[in-house]
Design a protein around this motif. Structure first.
Motif, PDB file in Angstrom:
ATOM      1  N   LEU A   1       0.832  -1.196   0.000  1.00 19.67           N
ATOM      2  CA  LEU A   1       0.000   0.000   0.000  1.00 19.67           C
ATOM      3  C   LEU A   1       0.870   1.251   0.000  1.00 19.67           C
ATOM      4  CD1 LEU A   1      -2.658  -0.979   2.721  1.00 19.67           C
ATOM      5  CD2 LEU A   1      -2.936  -1.062   0.229  1.00 19.67           C
ATOM      6  N   GLY A   2       0.383   2.278  -0.667  1.00 23.71           N
ATOM      7  CA  GLY A   2       1.060   3.569  -0.672  1.00 23.71           C
ATOM      8  C   GLY A   2       0.073   4.686  -0.404  1.00 23.71           C
ATOM      9  N   GLN A   3       0.334   5.469   0.629  1.00 27.28           N
ATOM     10  CA  GLN A   3      -0.537   6.602   0.975  1.00 27.28           C
ATOM     11  C   GLN A   3       0.020   7.886   0.376  1.00 27.28           C
ATOM     12  OE1 GLN A   3      -1.942   6.920   5.056  1.00 27.28           O
ATOM     13  NE2 GLN A   3      -1.796   9.152   5.014  1.00 27.28           N
ATOM     14  N   HIS A   4      -0.862   8.743  -0.097  1.00 27.57           N
ATOM     15  CA  HIS A   4      -0.456  10.085  -0.531  1.00 27.57           C
ATOM     16  C   HIS A   4      -1.651  11.009  -0.522  1.00 27.57           C
ATOM     17  CE1 HIS A   4      -1.773   9.758  -4.970  1.00 27.57           C
ATOM     18  NE2 HIS A   4      -2.027   8.577  -4.453  1.00 27.57           N
ATOM     19  N   GLU A   5      -1.355  12.314  -0.538  1.00 27.17           N
ATOM     20  CA  GLU A   5      -2.393  13.335  -0.597  1.00 27.17           C
ATOM     21  C   GLU A   5      -2.563  13.797  -2.037  1.00 27.17           C
ATOM     22  OE1 GLU A   5       0.435  15.608   1.430  1.00 27.17           O
ATOM     23  OE2 GLU A   5       0.646  13.634   2.325  1.00 27.17           O
ATOM     24  N   ILE A   6      -3.797  14.124  -2.405  1.00 22.81           N
ATOM     25  CA  ILE A   6      -4.076  14.692  -3.723  1.00 22.81           C
ATOM     26  C   ILE A   6      -4.705  16.066  -3.513  1.00 22.81           C
ATOM     27  CG2 ILE A   6      -5.205  14.387  -5.950  1.00 22.81           C
ATOM     28  CD1 ILE A   6      -5.335  11.416  -5.423  1.00 22.81           C
TER      29      ILE A   6
ATOM     30  N   PRO B   1      -5.153  18.964   1.649  1.00 21.60           N
ATOM     31  CA  PRO B   1      -5.503  18.092   0.525  1.00 21.60           C
ATOM     32  C   PRO B   1      -7.002  17.918   0.367  1.00 21.60           C
ATOM     33  CG  PRO B   1      -4.813  16.776   2.389  1.00 21.60           C
ATOM     34  CD  PRO B   1      -4.565  18.211   2.766  1.00 21.60           C
ATOM     35  N   THR B   2      -7.415  17.654  -0.853  1.00 21.75           N
ATOM     36  CA  THR B   2      -8.796  17.275  -1.110  1.00 21.75           C
ATOM     37  C   THR B   2      -9.013  15.817  -0.726  1.00 21.75           C
ATOM     38  OG1 THR B   2      -8.639  18.732  -3.047  1.00 21.75           O
ATOM     39  CG2 THR B   2     -10.629  17.394  -2.841  1.00 21.75           C
ATOM     40  N   TYR B   3      -8.064  14.966  -1.107  1.00 16.88           N
ATOM     41  CA  TYR B   3      -8.141  13.537  -0.816  1.00 16.88           C
ATOM     42  C   TYR B   3      -6.850  13.077  -0.147  1.00 16.88           C
ATOM     43  CZ  TYR B   3     -12.146  13.280  -4.001  1.00 16.88           C
ATOM     44  OH  TYR B   3     -13.368  13.452  -4.601  1.00 16.88           O
ATOM     45  N   VAL B   4      -6.980  12.065   0.709  1.00 16.85           N
ATOM     46  CA  VAL B   4      -5.836  11.314   1.236  1.00 16.85           C
ATOM     47  C   VAL B   4      -6.172   9.854   0.982  1.00 16.85           C
ATOM     48  CG1 VAL B   4      -4.384  10.810   3.220  1.00 16.85           C
ATOM     49  CG2 VAL B   4      -5.435  13.067   3.007  1.00 16.85           C
ATOM     50  N   VAL B   5      -5.364   9.164   0.198  1.00 15.67           N
ATOM     51  CA  VAL B   5      -5.790   7.883  -0.359  1.00 15.67           C
ATOM     52  C   VAL B   5      -4.693   6.835  -0.249  1.00 15.67           C
ATOM     53  CG1 VAL B   5      -7.395   8.980  -1.968  1.00 15.67           C
ATOM     54  CG2 VAL B   5      -5.042   8.564  -2.693  1.00 15.67           C
ATOM     55  N   PHE B   6      -5.111   5.590  -0.385  1.00 10.40           N
ATOM     56  CA  PHE B   6      -4.196   4.474  -0.554  1.00 10.40           C
ATOM     57  C   PHE B   6      -4.202   4.086  -2.038  1.00 10.40           C
ATOM     58  CE2 PHE B   6      -5.372   2.939   3.980  1.00 10.40           C
ATOM     59  CZ  PHE B   6      -4.508   3.859   4.539  1.00 10.40           C
ATOM     60  N   ASN B   7      -3.018   3.989  -2.618  1.00 13.60           N
ATOM     61  CA  ASN B   7      -2.841   3.539  -4.005  1.00 13.60           C
ATOM     62  C   ASN B   7      -3.621   4.384  -5.007  1.00 13.60           C
ATOM     63  OD1 ASN B   7      -1.674   1.558  -2.379  1.00 13.60           O
ATOM     64  ND2 ASN B   7      -2.112  -0.080  -3.811  1.00 13.60           N
ATOM     65  N   GLY B   8      -3.697   5.690  -4.722  1.00 12.63           N
ATOM     66  CA  GLY B   8      -4.225   6.622  -5.707  1.00 12.63           C
ATOM     67  C   GLY B   8      -5.726   6.751  -5.771  1.00 12.63           C
TER      68      GLY B   8
END
Length: 363
Positions: free
Chosen positions: A210-215, A239-246
């Motif tokens: 899994l990879g977390q990142h902000e969009i 961020p608008t979104y904070v997601v796992f795997n995009g």
């Protein structure tokens, strides 16, 4: 700012009944700030542009897309080719975004080698679907920029070549590191390299990646249409979104395909926090990290029975768990607004009969 309408079922699935109690009362361009990187118009006052057709059906990399464990005991060479690709995909249904990726999905492919192995990397930025220079900074690499200096190329340039010895055992992040690295990482350009110790890792039944990142987008959370990149929001770290795997909720029954395990099995999760800015409070609801390899350190004895662990941006972790009883295990960022509303949640669907008498919903 408008907020998405969350129904009770959505929240219960997202964070579980206990976590839902805490939020129940709430239910009911370029570096100067233009959208994307100058190639898309800013959103108009009357709403976002319509959602675009997608280049890939699913931006989220399959969390089981992991190379097999190391089964060799002498150093060997690995020839690896990684290409960048800019693709339009859905963050959630009806919400499209232009991602920058390594090999078309988020996170980039996991590389798996043994300490002492030699990696011969070919890095390519093809003309098609690429509009900016890119490179690769491996946190596992000793050398200028972790390889970024040698791999910085523009669309259509000849592929870059880099050879390095994987000298440090552990789990490490890699990412794009050009001057606009924060935008590129936020847009999906990060991944992991696993360098197993010479003696290997303990055997487990399942492995997940899994990879977390902000969009950061120029649209509101959940607003239908095509979202451009918002530099102002990124500068504010909002961020608008904070997601796992995009993808928001990409590993839940509503959002895609949950991960799967069976009672009596074990699992190891490799987790990369691409960031670019926010620390993750990594937590498994309904379980604990029975062995936690902090900061990707595979040489030190792991911490035991960890509930919630900080994973800083630009850092990885690995963690193991057991599944003695059936039921969903929810992996979240315990900054819970991110899990309940912004997308940072994935589910391991555990099936089978209990292996121990430790939990009974109907005593």
């Amino acid at each position: 700012m408008t907020y998405p309408q969350l129904n009770r079922r959505h929240v219960l699935q997202a964070i579980g009944a206990t976590g839902a109690v805490a939020v129940a009362g709430c239910l009911g361009g370029d570096a100067q700030g233009s959208s994307t990187d100058g190639n898309e118009p800013a959103a108009e006052d009357d709403g976002l542009p319509a959602a675009k057709s997608v280049d890939v059906e699913r931006i989220a990399r399959d969390p089981t897309d992991i190379p097999e464990p190391v089964d060799w005991d002498e150093p060997r060479e690995h020839d690896v080719t990684i290409r960048t690709e800019r693709v339009t995909a859905e963050i959630e249904p009806g919400v499209t975004f232009e991602y920058m990726t390594f090999e078309g999905q988020v996170p980039g492919p996991m590389l798996r080698v043994r300490r002492g192995d030699r990696v011969n990397l070919t890095f390519d930025v093809p003309d098609d679907l690429n509009m900016a220079a890119h490179n690769m900074d491996f946190h596992a690499v000793y050398g200028p920029g972790g390889g970024a200096n040698a791999t910085t190329i523009a669309p259509g340039d000849d592929p870059a070549q880099l050879s390095f010895t994987a000298d440090y055992a552990g789990v490490f992040i890699y990412h794009c590191a050009i001057p606009n690295m924060d935008q590129h990482i936020s847009s999906g350009m990060f991944g992991s390299i696993l360098v197993e110790p010479e003696d290997g890792l303990p055997e487990v039944d399942n492995e997940f990646y899994l990879g977390q990142h902000e969009i950061y987008t120029d649209g509101d959370l959940g607003e239908k249409g095509h979202h451009g990149f918002d530099f102002d929001a990124m500068l504010k770290e909002e961020p608008t979104y904070v997601v796992f795997n995009g993808q928001a909720y990409g590993f839940t029954p509503d959002g895609g395909v949950p991960m799967e395990a069976t009672t009596g099995e074990t699992a190891r999760v490799y987790f990369a926090n691409g960031g670019p800015n926010l620390l993750s409070s990594w937590h498994a609801i309904g379980n604990v990290w029975s062995r936690f390899y902090r900061d990707g350190d595979l040489l030190t004895a792991p911490d035991r029975n960890v509930e919630t662990a900080p994973v800083a941006p630009g850092t990885t972790a690995a963690a193991e768990m057991e599944f003695p009883v059936p039921g969903p295990v929810k992996i979240v960022d315990h900054a819970l607004t991110r899990a309940a509303r912004r997308g940072a949640l994935g589910i391991i669907d555990v099936t089978g009969e209990p292996t121990r008498d430790i939990y009974d919903e109907n005593p």
